[in-house]
Design an enzyme around this catalytic site. Structure first.
Site, PDB file in Angstrom:
ATOM      1  N   ASP A  96      -6.527  37.398 -62.306  1.00 17.97           N
ATOM      2  CA  ASP A  96      -5.832  36.758 -61.195  1.00 17.97           C
ATOM      3  C   ASP A  96      -5.189  37.862 -60.358  1.00 17.97           C
ATOM      4  O   ASP A  96      -4.186  38.456 -60.778  1.00 17.97           O
ATOM      5  CB  ASP A  96      -4.747  35.801 -61.696  1.00 17.97           C
ATOM      6  CG  ASP A  96      -5.301  34.485 -62.210  1.00 17.97           C
ATOM      7  OD1 ASP A  96      -6.502  34.442 -62.547  1.00 17.97           O
ATOM      8  OD2 ASP A  96      -4.535  33.510 -62.294  1.00 17.97           O
ATOM      9  N   LYS A 158      -6.071  30.782 -55.220  1.00 19.38           N
ATOM     10  CA  LYS A 158      -4.917  30.329 -55.999  1.00 19.38           C
ATOM     11  C   LYS A 158      -3.678  30.363 -55.118  1.00 19.38           C
ATOM     12  O   LYS A 158      -3.518  31.268 -54.296  1.00 19.38           O
ATOM     13  CB  LYS A 158      -4.756  31.236 -57.220  1.00 19.38           C
ATOM     14  CG  LYS A 158      -3.525  30.998 -58.082  1.00 19.38           C
ATOM     15  CD  LYS A 158      -3.497  31.981 -59.240  1.00 19.38           C
ATOM     16  CE  LYS A 158      -2.177  31.956 -59.977  1.00 19.38           C
ATOM     17  NZ  LYS A 158      -2.123  32.948 -61.070  1.00 19.38           N
ATOM     18  N   LYS A 187      -7.057  26.923 -57.640  1.00 18.12           N
ATOM     19  CA  LYS A 187      -6.074  26.914 -58.725  1.00 18.12           C
ATOM     20  C   LYS A 187      -4.682  26.713 -58.144  1.00 18.12           C
ATOM     21  O   LYS A 187      -4.293  27.375 -57.183  1.00 18.12           O
ATOM     22  CB  LYS A 187      -6.129  28.226 -59.518  1.00 18.12           C
ATOM     23  CG  LYS A 187      -5.040  28.327 -60.604  1.00 18.12           C
ATOM     24  CD  LYS A 187      -5.171  29.599 -61.423  1.00 18.12           C
ATOM     25  CE  LYS A 187      -4.002  29.776 -62.382  1.00 18.12           C
ATOM     26  NZ  LYS A 187      -4.108  31.000 -63.199  1.00 18.12           N
TER      27      LYS A 187
END
Length: 239
Positions: A96, A158, A187
């Site tokens: 991430d 995300k 996400k």
């Protein structure tokens, strides 16, 4: 209205966050035991914890996710690539990464895209999720960041780190899902503290959730699945 979903199906969408800088080894151990017990998709950990988390979770079925350029996104591309390479070597299955927020806000979208692409290239077949930090961006900047992430080959966009004073919102998630193609997943993280919130976001097309409220969410999901009542409690964590 949310469609019926089992606790196990929800667990398979959770990246449990173990990211607070002050966490001790004993506290990390408690959280790793929790993720193994609940069978979530992954434990999302600090870079220095990747190899340890991998050893602890080996055989549990829970993957390790590492954060890159976290939480500000301002490290150089070369540093992000080095972080990514080391994390993967240490057992991370997914990354991430935080994009360069200041450059995105400056309109330097090509720089942002190149930064993401370098990490995606270093990751090879491993999933890269790109954190936009939506609380700091305008809608136009969110769109530009999502499009840059997709062009660079990211698997996910995300919302948030959880450390910038704001998290996932329904409005931003709807915008992100509408911006990227079906080849890119979304996400939500930051503020995902209850089952109903997660289910509402899931109905928008969100497929992964970053949270530290895993126990609350999954206990409530199991109770609802069994026909009982949910706690209605929330997690006070920033993530």
């Amino acid at each position: 209205m949310s469609s019926p979903v089992t606790a196990a199906e929800i667990a398979a969408t959770i990246d449990h966050a173990i990211l607070k800088p002050e966490l001790t080894r004993a506290e990390v151990d408690e959280q790793l035991a929790l993720v193994a017990r609940y069978g979530v998709f992954s434990a999302c950990v600090r870079p220095s914890d990747v190899s340890y988390a991998y050893r602890v979770l080996e055989g549990s079925g829970v993957a390790v996710c590492a954060v890159i350029g976290f939480p500000h996104g301002t490290t150089t591309t070369q540093t992000k690539v080095a972080e990514a390479t080391e994390a993967l070597d240490n057992g991370a299955a997914e990354l991430d990464m935080v994009l360069n927020i200041g450059r995105l806000r400056s309109g330097l979208v090509d720089d942002v895209e190149d930064d993401i692409r370098a990490v995606v290239t270093a990751a090879g077949e491993h999933v890269v999720k790109v954190i936009l930090e939506t609380a700091l961006l305008s809608d136009d900047e969110i769109v530009a960041g999502c499009q840059a992430a997709e062009r660079a080959g990211a698997a996910f966009v995300k919302t948030s780190t959880g450390f910038a004073g704001g998290g996932a919102t329904i409005e931003h998630l709807r915008l992100m899902r509408a911006t990227v193609s079906d080849a890119v997943q979304v996400k939500a993280s930051g503020g995902v503290r209850g089952l109903d919130t997660l289910l509402e976001m899931r109905d928008l097309g969100v497929t992964r959730f970053g949270t530290s409220a895993t126990a609350t969410i999954l206990d409530d999901a199991a109770a609802r699945e069994a026909g009982g009542t949910t706690s209605g409690s929330t997690d006070e964590s920033s993530y």
